[in-house]
Design an enzyme around this catalytic site. Structure first.
Site, short mmCIF file in Angstrom:
data_model
loop_
_atom_site.label_atom_id
_atom_site.label_comp_id
_atom_site.label_asym_id
_atom_site.label_seq_id
_atom_site.Cartn_x
_atom_site.Cartn_y
_atom_site.Cartn_z
N CYS A 178 -10.09 -8.21 2.87
CA CYS A 178 -9.02 -8.17 1.87
C CYS A 178 -9.46 -7.33 0.68
O CYS A 178 -10.59 -6.84 0.62
CB CYS A 178 -8.67 -9.58 1.41
N CYS A 201 -12.61 -8.32 -1.11
CA CYS A 201 -13.85 -7.89 -0.46
C CYS A 201 -14.22 -6.48 -0.90
O CYS A 201 -15.37 -6.20 -1.25
CB CYS A 201 -13.70 -7.91 1.06
N ASP A 205 5.35 28.00 0.41
CA ASP A 205 4.98 29.17 1.19
C ASP A 205 6.26 29.67 1.87
O ASP A 205 7.25 28.94 1.98
CB ASP A 205 3.92 28.79 2.22
#
Length: 636
Positions: free
Chosen positions: A20, A23, A445
């Site tokens: 989690c 941790c 681009d």
């Protein structure tokens, strides 16, 4: 390893045992205190850790282990080339099996505890009036589910032992409290049974919370399975990039061609690339001409012509001719490896909002445990039974888990990065992804972004006395021997019009055009300068071709037997939805700029059709960064 400014080294580690956000916050805090560490970012979703600084690897690993978790240098490899198999989703299948077994036993348990007791569903005659047997059955089924989901208890109590409780600690405490109290009620029931106190036996039946303990574990496993599935999806783009890396290379050894592993290519080695081969490393062309598909790296859909002294990049595909090259970049120094490293490093960085979430998660679990303890105490002081108070305390523990703040933020960031990468959008860091929402200028681009990237015939100018079909027929016959993308555009344009004659004595003049003998006469095709050497070019045709070039189209001139056949204009046409997309961006208050290496006339024509605010043309790849830096002076 990459060495940033200041001489610090960016290293990546695999971290095990995390479950989690609390941790990851614990690991990050422990490693940050190691002397020599200047920055540390832990990713719960990829179970990885990026560490910047000069601290030894072992000191970092020791700090993680002291915090109650495991660590190792990532795959024993450099960050630029992580092991693709290590990123494979092994967790989701395991959790799915765990969930299926848990659900199976939970349904049986719920039939006994709720189905029979609340709705009178039938049970074997052995259980009639045998409440202790009912309790023992529920206990055994609960134990099975607890064993199946033992990881919650191992992780939760291990974290509690290291004074760093995590989300698993909440699950473990809630399930344990429900199980222990229910077991106590079962033993108390046996005493009442011995005394013959039937009323007390029935009372203890209502103190069984075995199904609550099992339900807690099963529901959290559902969440863990969904979380693991989400994590697995986010690494797909990185694995796809790794799959672009060629596995073998054709090397020139003592004048002979030898095939060997791509990772064994050294700087200065001569390598050979045949049509259809992936280029194994970065290099420079020594001899040969070809068209190379570089879309995997640049996004440019049109293949790029390569000749002597041109550079080639690893992971791109040779489409036509034979190339002999010298290696100039190998291993982690190739452009592809740098892109892989960038995406990999981004997974180990945190956006500012994620760091805020981690700070909250770091204190969240201890606070929840404290609130649960206070809840039990308050209900006991209010005169309620211990079972009633315990049920409310367990509710606090379970409802607070998992921590949406600590989990949802990194999931959102990683899913966003993963979806972006699949669509050709790479974020250098998680902070860059967050900053995207504050963008003021968007730079696009041209090829493959505003345009389709696939050339098509747009105009046909037949010379006097020549039919449009004859022009296309001879052009298709000549271009059929070439593998250039413009040749395919001509062939596609002639498709469905019938057959064309065979071209003989075909020859390509690099950068200029093609020649061949067709039906006994010399047919040429190419640019205006090349055709002028083989046929007269009328002024009106030249002017009209010039006008087409001004519209962003490429005019291809053709002659037969010294006489002009005509001009076929080919262009990378604008995408059908490009103008609409630009309008939507402008509607969001963004300034849209098109940046391209194409010539200014072509770029201006495409830009006007797309409706962009500004066009910057004729910029080589290495000059595009400078343009971006200049644009940053006028907005984000």
């Amino acid at each position: 390893m990459s060495i940033p400014e200041g001489g610090t080294i960016l290293k990546q580690f695999d971290v095990t045992g995390m479950s989690c956000a609390a941790c990851s916050a614990r690991v990050e805090k422990a490693v940050s205190h190691v002397p020599g560490v200047t920055a540390c970012a832990v990713s719960l979703l990829t179970n990885s850790m990026g560490v910047e600084g000069t601290a030894p690897d072992q000191a970092i690993i020791d700090a993680v282990q002291a915090a109650g978790y495991g660590a190792s240098v990532q795959g024993g490899q450099t960050p630029s080339a992580p092991d693709g198999d290590a990123l494979a989703d092994h967790e989701t299948p395991r959790l799915r099996r765990r969930l299926c077994w848990s659900l199976g036993f939970l349904l049986i348990l719920m039939y006994f505890s709720m189905g029979h007791m609340m709705w009178g569903w039938p049970l074997p005659g052995f259980y009639d009036g045998n409440h202790v047997a009912m309790g023992l059955t529920q206990l055994l089924l609960t134990v099975i589910i607890m064993v199946i989901n033992q990881k919650f208890f191992i992780s939760g109590y291990k974290a509690l032992w290291h004074r760093a409780p995590n989300m698993d600690t909440l699950v473990a405490l809630g399930a344990t409290a429900a199980f222990v109290y229910s077991t106590y009620a079962l033993f108390a029931m046996t005493g009442a049974q011995v005394r013959g106190d039937a009323q007390a036996v029935m009372g203890y039946m209502h103190d069984f919370y075995f199904e609550s303990a099992a339900m807690i574990l099963t529901l959290i496993t559902v969440g863990k399975t969904l979380e693991a599935h989400s994590k697995g999806k986010t690494t797909d783009a990185l694995r796809s990039l790794m799959q672009l890396s060629p596995k073998t290379a054709r090397l020139e050894r003592n004048g002979e061609e030898v095939v060997g592993p791509a990772e064994e290519v050294a700087l200065g080695d001569i390598f050979l690339v045949r049509p259809g081969d992936s280029i194994p490393v970065d290099g420079v062309v020594l001899s040969g001409t070809s068209a190379v598909n570089e879309s995997a790296l640049t996004g440019e859909s049109l293949p790029v012509d390569k000749a002597e002294n041109d550079t080639v990049s690893a992971g791109t595909i040779n489409q036509s001719g034979f190339l002999r090259c010298r290696a100039t970049g190998v291993g982690e120094d190739t452009a592809l490896s740098q892109i892989i490293r960038m995406v990999s490093d981004a997974a180990a960085t945190k956006a500012p909002i994620a760091k805020t979430a981690d700070k909250v998660a770091g204190v969240f679990v201890p606070v929840v445990i404290g609130i649960a303890a206070v809840t039990v105490a308050v209900w006991l002081l209010a005169g309620q039974s211990f079972g009633y108070a315990l049920a409310r305390g367990i509710s606090v523990l379970v409802i607070s888990c998992p921590c949406a703040l600590g989990l949802a933020t990194p999931v959102a960031i990683m899913v966003g990065s993963g979806v972006g990468a699949k669509n050709g959008i790479l974020f250098k860091t998680a902070a860059s992804l967050e900053e995207t929402g504050r963008t003021q200028i968007v730079v696009l681009d041209k090829t493959g972004t505003v345009t389709t990237g696939q050339p098509e015939i747009t105009d046909i100018l037949a010379a006097e006395g020549v039919s449009e079909n004859d022009l296309l027929r001879y052009a298709a016959a000549l271009e059929s021997k070439s593998e250039h993308p413009l040749s395919r555009a001509v062939l596609n344009g002639y498709a469905g019009r019938g057959t064309y004659p065979e071209a003989e004595d075909f020859a390509a003049v690099p950068g200029r055009g093609l020649t061949a003998r067709i039906e006994g006469e010399t047919v040429c095709g190419g640019n205006a300068g090349f055709i002028r050497e083989n046929a007269a070019l009328p002024a009106d045709i030249a002017r009209r071709a010039e006008a087409l070039a001004g519209e962003g189209k490429t005019p291809l001139f053709f002659s037969r037997g010294g006489k002009l056949l005509g001009v076929i204009a080919v262009a990378d046409v604008i995408k059908s939805d490009a103008a609409e997309a630009v309008r939507e961006l402008k509607g969001m208050g963004l300034r849209v700029v098109m940046l391209t290496g194409d010539n200014p006339r072509t770029a201006a024509a495409i830009g006007a059709e797309a409706g962009v605010d500004a066009v910057v043309a004729g910029v080589l790849p290495d000059g595009k960064e400078a343009v971006i830096r200049k644009l940053r002076d006028s907005g984000k």
